[in-house]
Design an enzyme around this catalytic site. Sequence first.
Site, PDB file in Angstrom:
ATOM      1  N   LEU A 273       0.651  -0.875   0.110  1.00 36.17           N
ATOM      2  CA  LEU A 273      -0.092  -0.211   0.088  1.00 36.17           C
ATOM      3  C   LEU A 273       1.141   0.804  -0.076  1.00 36.17           C
ATOM      4  O   LEU A 273       2.054   1.322   0.073  1.00 36.17           O
ATOM      5  CB  LEU A 273      -1.041  -0.062   1.324  1.00 36.17           C
ATOM      6  CG  LEU A 273      -1.974  -1.452   1.156  1.00 36.17           C
ATOM      7  CD1 LEU A 273      -3.064  -1.342   2.759  1.00 36.17           C
ATOM      8  CD2 LEU A 273      -2.575  -1.669   0.034  1.00 36.17           C
TER       9      LEU A 273
ATOM     10  N   GLY B  58       0.770  -5.042   1.769  1.00 29.02           N
ATOM     11  CA  GLY B  58      -0.010  -5.348   0.866  1.00 29.02           C
ATOM     12  C   GLY B  58       0.454  -5.926  -0.432  1.00 29.02           C
ATOM     13  O   GLY B  58      -0.266  -6.600  -1.442  1.00 29.02           O
TER      14      GLY B  58
ATOM     15  N   ASN C  15       4.135  -7.187   7.171  1.00 37.09           N
ATOM     16  CA  ASN C  15       5.397  -6.589   8.078  1.00 37.09           C
ATOM     17  C   ASN C  15       4.315  -5.499   8.655  1.00 37.09           C
ATOM     18  O   ASN C  15       5.098  -4.634   9.205  1.00 37.09           O
ATOM     19  CB  ASN C  15       6.385  -6.588   7.461  1.00 37.09           C
ATOM     20  CG  ASN C  15       6.312  -5.266   6.295  1.00 37.09           C
ATOM     21  OD1 ASN C  15       5.042  -5.691   5.423  1.00 37.09           O
ATOM     22  ND2 ASN C  15       6.477  -4.779   6.564  1.00 37.09           N
ATOM     23  N   GLU C  16       2.989  -5.149   8.636  1.00 37.56           N
ATOM     24  CA  GLU C  16       2.253  -4.261   9.397  1.00 37.56           C
ATOM     25  C   GLU C  16       2.226  -3.198  10.681  1.00 37.56           C
ATOM     26  O   GLU C  16       2.355  -1.759  10.752  1.00 37.56           O
ATOM     27  CB  GLU C  16       0.977  -3.938   9.103  1.00 37.56           C
ATOM     28  CG  GLU C  16       0.065  -3.941   8.021  1.00 37.56           C
ATOM     29  CD  GLU C  16       0.385  -5.483   6.822  1.00 37.56           C
ATOM     30  OE1 GLU C  16      -0.238  -5.116   5.472  1.00 37.56           O
ATOM     31  OE2 GLU C  16       0.598  -6.085   7.164  1.00 37.56           O
TER      32      GLU C  16
END
Length: 303
Positions: A109, A154, A178-179
């Site tokens: 993202l 994403g 890995n957010e």
Amino acid sequence: MALRAALRNKSTLSGLLSQWSSCSSNGRVCVSPVLFAQRRNNSTSQKIKVDFDQSTGVAVMRFQSPPVNSLSLDFLTELCISVEKLEMDKSCRGVIITSTQPKVFSAGLDILEMYGKSPEHYREFWRAVQEMWLKLYGSNMVTIAAINGSSPAGGCLMSMTCDYRIMADNPRYTIGLNETLLGIVAPPWFKDTMSNTVGHRQTEMALELGLLYNPSEALKIGLVDQLVPEDQVLTTATQMMSKWLAIPDHARHLTKSMMRKPTIDKLTSNREADIQHFVNFISKDSIQKSLGMYMEMLKKRRG
């Protein structure tokens, strides 16, 4: 802006696309013969190039949005429209997604879409993220990810929507959700997609720790299905597509729907609440501060 607005609901997008065979939009000629030629050769899009071979029924969708194929609102809009156009063409049975950018499949993202914008923009962006997932995860076409570079966040989600994943065997490449490393929590449907792919325990550890896996690690846990030398990723994907297309379409469609429909239904029945949750979360001062710090870190690295 018209294409962005079309993502606000599925029926609007479908209606827009159904008119493309007899109208012109945003300067793109949409007369049937031209559209037919595009299907045989390639699309005229800026961020995504689609080559469709009618003799095989297979399209290759190449991401070409430098430097790292970030999932911006424009990119997501173009992706959704490209997928739906292929779905509407009954002669298209499969699509391979890959990247033209060196060393990266998709970096995930676009942080710029989530930083310093209005709640309306965040709402529009997140609806486009949802739409991308719904179109790919629920596609009737055979979908194969030819992952020829790193694919975090994403990018990993997009890979997991596919029926089969082939990754370049290069230890420098990574893949994973890995957010949490950015102070962001992966939403439930990200979690469900990964859990459906690698299992509950692997997903729990991966999401809490924000793990990024090298290709061999990803293969071991089932995050990807096959590793090949980097220069053979697309060739192998094409060969694998032939095996998938040997299965009768109706049987494969029904089986795929049986496996994925419960996960899809969870989001479709809760889309507005999911969007509002994202807007509330991403608008928090603490989250905006974390994203700002991350962007500054990236600037220093590039400098």
